[in-house]
Motif scaffolding. Sequence first.
Motif, PDB file in Angstrom:
ATOM      1  N   GLN A 177       3.067   7.539  14.853  1.00  0.00           N
ATOM      2  CA  GLN A 177       3.837   6.809  13.858  1.00  0.00           C
ATOM      3  C   GLN A 177       4.204   7.689  12.664  1.00  0.00           C
ATOM      4  O   GLN A 177       3.417   8.517  12.221  1.00  0.00           O
ATOM      5  N   ASP A 178       5.403   7.483  12.140  1.00  0.00           N
ATOM      6  CA  ASP A 178       5.818   8.081  10.876  1.00  0.00           C
ATOM      7  C   ASP A 178       5.499   7.067   9.773  1.00  0.00           C
ATOM      8  O   ASP A 178       6.241   6.105   9.564  1.00  0.00           O
ATOM      9  N   LYS A 179       4.396   7.280   9.079  1.00  0.00           N
ATOM     10  CA  LYS A 179       3.943   6.301   8.089  1.00  0.00           C
ATOM     11  C   LYS A 179       4.688   6.423   6.763  1.00  0.00           C
ATOM     12  O   LYS A 179       4.602   5.502   5.935  1.00  0.00           O
ATOM     13  N   GLY A 180       5.363   7.526   6.531  1.00  0.00           N
ATOM     14  CA  GLY A 180       6.027   7.704   5.252  1.00  0.00           C
ATOM     15  C   GLY A 180       5.012   7.698   4.122  1.00  0.00           C
ATOM     16  O   GLY A 180       3.975   8.355   4.189  1.00  0.00           O
ATOM     17  N   LEU A 181       5.276   6.925   3.072  1.00  0.00           N
ATOM     18  CA  LEU A 181       4.390   6.861   1.905  1.00  0.00           C
ATOM     19  C   LEU A 181       3.355   5.751   2.014  1.00  0.00           C
ATOM     20  O   LEU A 181       2.555   5.553   1.094  1.00  0.00           O
ATOM     21  N   TRP A 182       3.343   5.037   3.158  1.00  0.00           N
ATOM     22  CA  TRP A 182       2.479   3.865   3.300  1.00  0.00           C
ATOM     23  C   TRP A 182       1.106   4.282   3.811  1.00  0.00           C
ATOM     24  O   TRP A 182       0.985   5.028   4.780  1.00  0.00           O
ATOM     25  N   VAL A 183       0.070   3.781   3.174  1.00  0.00           N
ATOM     26  CA  VAL A 183      -1.297   4.190   3.501  1.00  0.00           C
ATOM     27  C   VAL A 183      -1.766   3.586   4.812  1.00  0.00           C
ATOM     28  O   VAL A 183      -2.342   4.269   5.661  1.00  0.00           O
ATOM     29  N   ASP A 184      -1.523   2.309   5.015  1.00  0.00           N
ATOM     30  CA  ASP A 184      -1.999   1.627   6.220  1.00  0.00           C
ATOM     31  C   ASP A 184      -0.947   0.639   6.711  1.00  0.00           C
ATOM     32  O   ASP A 184      -1.143  -0.568   6.684  1.00  0.00           O
TER      33      ASP A 184
ATOM     34  N   LEU B 254       1.706  -1.401   9.297  1.00  0.00           N
ATOM     35  CA  LEU B 254       1.618  -1.973  10.633  1.00  0.00           C
ATOM     36  C   LEU B 254       2.195  -0.967  11.639  1.00  0.00           C
ATOM     37  O   LEU B 254       2.945  -0.067  11.264  1.00  0.00           O
ATOM     38  N   PRO B 255       1.859  -1.099  12.933  1.00  0.00           N
ATOM     39  CA  PRO B 255       2.210  -0.057  13.919  1.00  0.00           C
ATOM     40  C   PRO B 255       3.666  -0.125  14.388  1.00  0.00           C
ATOM     41  O   PRO B 255       3.970  -0.467  15.517  1.00  0.00           O
ATOM     42  N   PHE B 256       4.556   0.241  13.474  1.00  0.00           N
ATOM     43  CA  PHE B 256       5.984   0.261  13.783  1.00  0.00           C
ATOM     44  C   PHE B 256       6.604   1.515  13.184  1.00  0.00           C
ATOM     45  O   PHE B 256       6.121   2.056  12.193  1.00  0.00           O
ATOM     46  N   ASN B 257       7.694   1.966  13.776  1.00  0.00           N
ATOM     47  CA  ASN B 257       8.600   2.918  13.152  1.00  0.00           C
ATOM     48  C   ASN B 257       9.878   2.182  12.808  1.00  0.00           C
ATOM     49  O   ASN B 257      10.192   1.132  13.393  1.00  0.00           O
ATOM     50  N   GLN B 258      10.629   2.719  11.879  1.00  0.00           N
ATOM     51  CA  GLN B 258      11.861   2.058  11.460  1.00  0.00           C
ATOM     52  C   GLN B 258      13.076   2.756  12.050  1.00  0.00           C
ATOM     53  O   GLN B 258      13.092   3.981  12.199  1.00  0.00           O
TER      54      GLN B 258
ATOM     55  N   GLY C  96       0.789  -1.230   0.000  1.00  0.00           N
ATOM     56  CA  GLY C  96       0.000   0.000   0.000  1.00  0.00           C
ATOM     57  C   GLY C  96       0.813   1.268   0.000  1.00  0.00           C
ATOM     58  O   GLY C  96       0.709   2.069   0.925  1.00  0.00           O
ATOM     59  N   ILE C  97       1.608   1.480  -1.054  1.00  0.00           N
ATOM     60  CA  ILE C  97       2.336   2.731  -1.185  1.00  0.00           C
ATOM     61  C   ILE C  97       1.481   3.698  -2.016  1.00  0.00           C
ATOM     62  O   ILE C  97       0.980   3.335  -3.074  1.00  0.00           O
ATOM     63  N   PHE C  98       1.249   4.865  -1.514  1.00  0.00           N
ATOM     64  CA  PHE C  98       0.398   5.906  -2.116  1.00  0.00           C
ATOM     65  C   PHE C  98      -1.094   5.572  -2.014  1.00  0.00           C
ATOM     66  O   PHE C  98      -1.893   6.420  -1.639  1.00  0.00           O
ATOM     67  N   THR C  99      -1.484   4.352  -2.403  1.00  0.00           N
ATOM     68  CA  THR C  99      -2.895   3.956  -2.333  1.00  0.00           C
ATOM     69  C   THR C  99      -3.007   2.599  -1.648  1.00  0.00           C
ATOM     70  O   THR C  99      -2.101   1.772  -1.725  1.00  0.00           O
ATOM     71  N   GLU C 100      -4.138   2.374  -0.987  1.00  0.00           N
ATOM     72  CA  GLU C 100      -4.330   1.155  -0.215  1.00  0.00           C
ATOM     73  C   GLU C 100      -4.505  -0.062  -1.126  1.00  0.00           C
ATOM     74  O   GLU C 100      -5.131   0.019  -2.190  1.00  0.00           O
ATOM     75  N   VAL C 101      -3.934  -1.182  -0.704  1.00  0.00           N
ATOM     76  CA  VAL C 101      -4.152  -2.470  -1.349  1.00  0.00           C
ATOM     77  C   VAL C 101      -4.694  -3.416  -0.284  1.00  0.00           C
ATOM     78  O   VAL C 101      -3.997  -3.727   0.683  1.00  0.00           O
TER      79      VAL C 101
END
Length: 343
Positions: free
Chosen positions: A99-106, A108-112, A30-35
């Motif tokens: 959370q810092d989601k970056g480009l990910w729409v949804d 998992l609840p983690f930061n890198q 799910g980058i930019f749009t959800e899958v």
Amino acid sequence: MTTSPLEKRRIGQTALEVTTLGLGAASLAGIFTEVPDAQGRATLQHALDKGLTYVDTAPQYGLGRSEHLTGDVLRRAANRPVISTKVGRLLKPVDPARQDKGLWVDPLPFNQAYDYSYDGIMRSHEDSLQRLGLDRVDILYVHDIGTATHGVEGNRPYWQQLERGGYRALQELKASGAVSAIGLGVNEWQVLMDAFALGDWDVFLLAGRYTLLEQTSLDPFLTTCVKRGASVVVGGPFNSGILVGGDKFNYAKAPEAVVQKVRAIEAVCRDFGVPLPAAALRFPLTHPAVCNVLPGPRSPEELDGILDWWNVDIPDALWSALAEKGLLAEGTPVPGGRVIPAR
């Protein structure tokens, strides 16, 4: 030049072989749009059903989501494909509100957290196996080390981590049989020349830098790969979408100069009755170092479209026409053992 999805090429000097078309599992997270998860799993299964034998994932993709989806499908595969994942990022639990989601729409609840050290790479490998639910992966790539991600000053301590311990961890994992091949997965070729100074590598996943639109990595990188016996997987064959009708290049809106070059390439393809995406998919395989092209479809239908493009018959004269118009860099190998001469 006719190529089938079932044609296989060897990974470096290892015993691994992969089909020349693979599946990149970043988009499925799910980058930019959800899958939806079910759609992601269906896409992975469809790739296996169609005979693709290489799947790439990473902790970063959906902050763990891609590895979970990939493992769900591959655990049940009758014939497990070659699997690659990446090291260099550890995932830390976080309150989703912070959370810092970056480009990910949804995601998992983690930061890198970046970590290219000996301990960081060993832990990353083990964490990936747990997320995948698998006993092994075949290829480990050091992910996004370099100035494109970290900047010149920011990259120095990370490179020291790789140099002083991370590379040794990768060597030990390969020597023990835990993995069969090691490499880097990046968006810039220059750092791969630095990697060659560290030692030997089996395969590099290079996104966007050897495509129908851009051949900046030809020399010295690809020529060095041939000399050193290393393979290259070409990620991002559509340059973030600009070669398949989109408006993005390198994950941002394409500048006008890029748009104009794409139009010129497309005009030549049209003269030969070849869809631009078909030429974009097959172009990288004209280089002897390249073993695989890795698009990232979001659905079984998108994968079917890619397979339709993949099976288009592309005349050798197309590449010659592109070269004559100055749309391919000098030194680019084309079918028939020819190389684009200096202009």
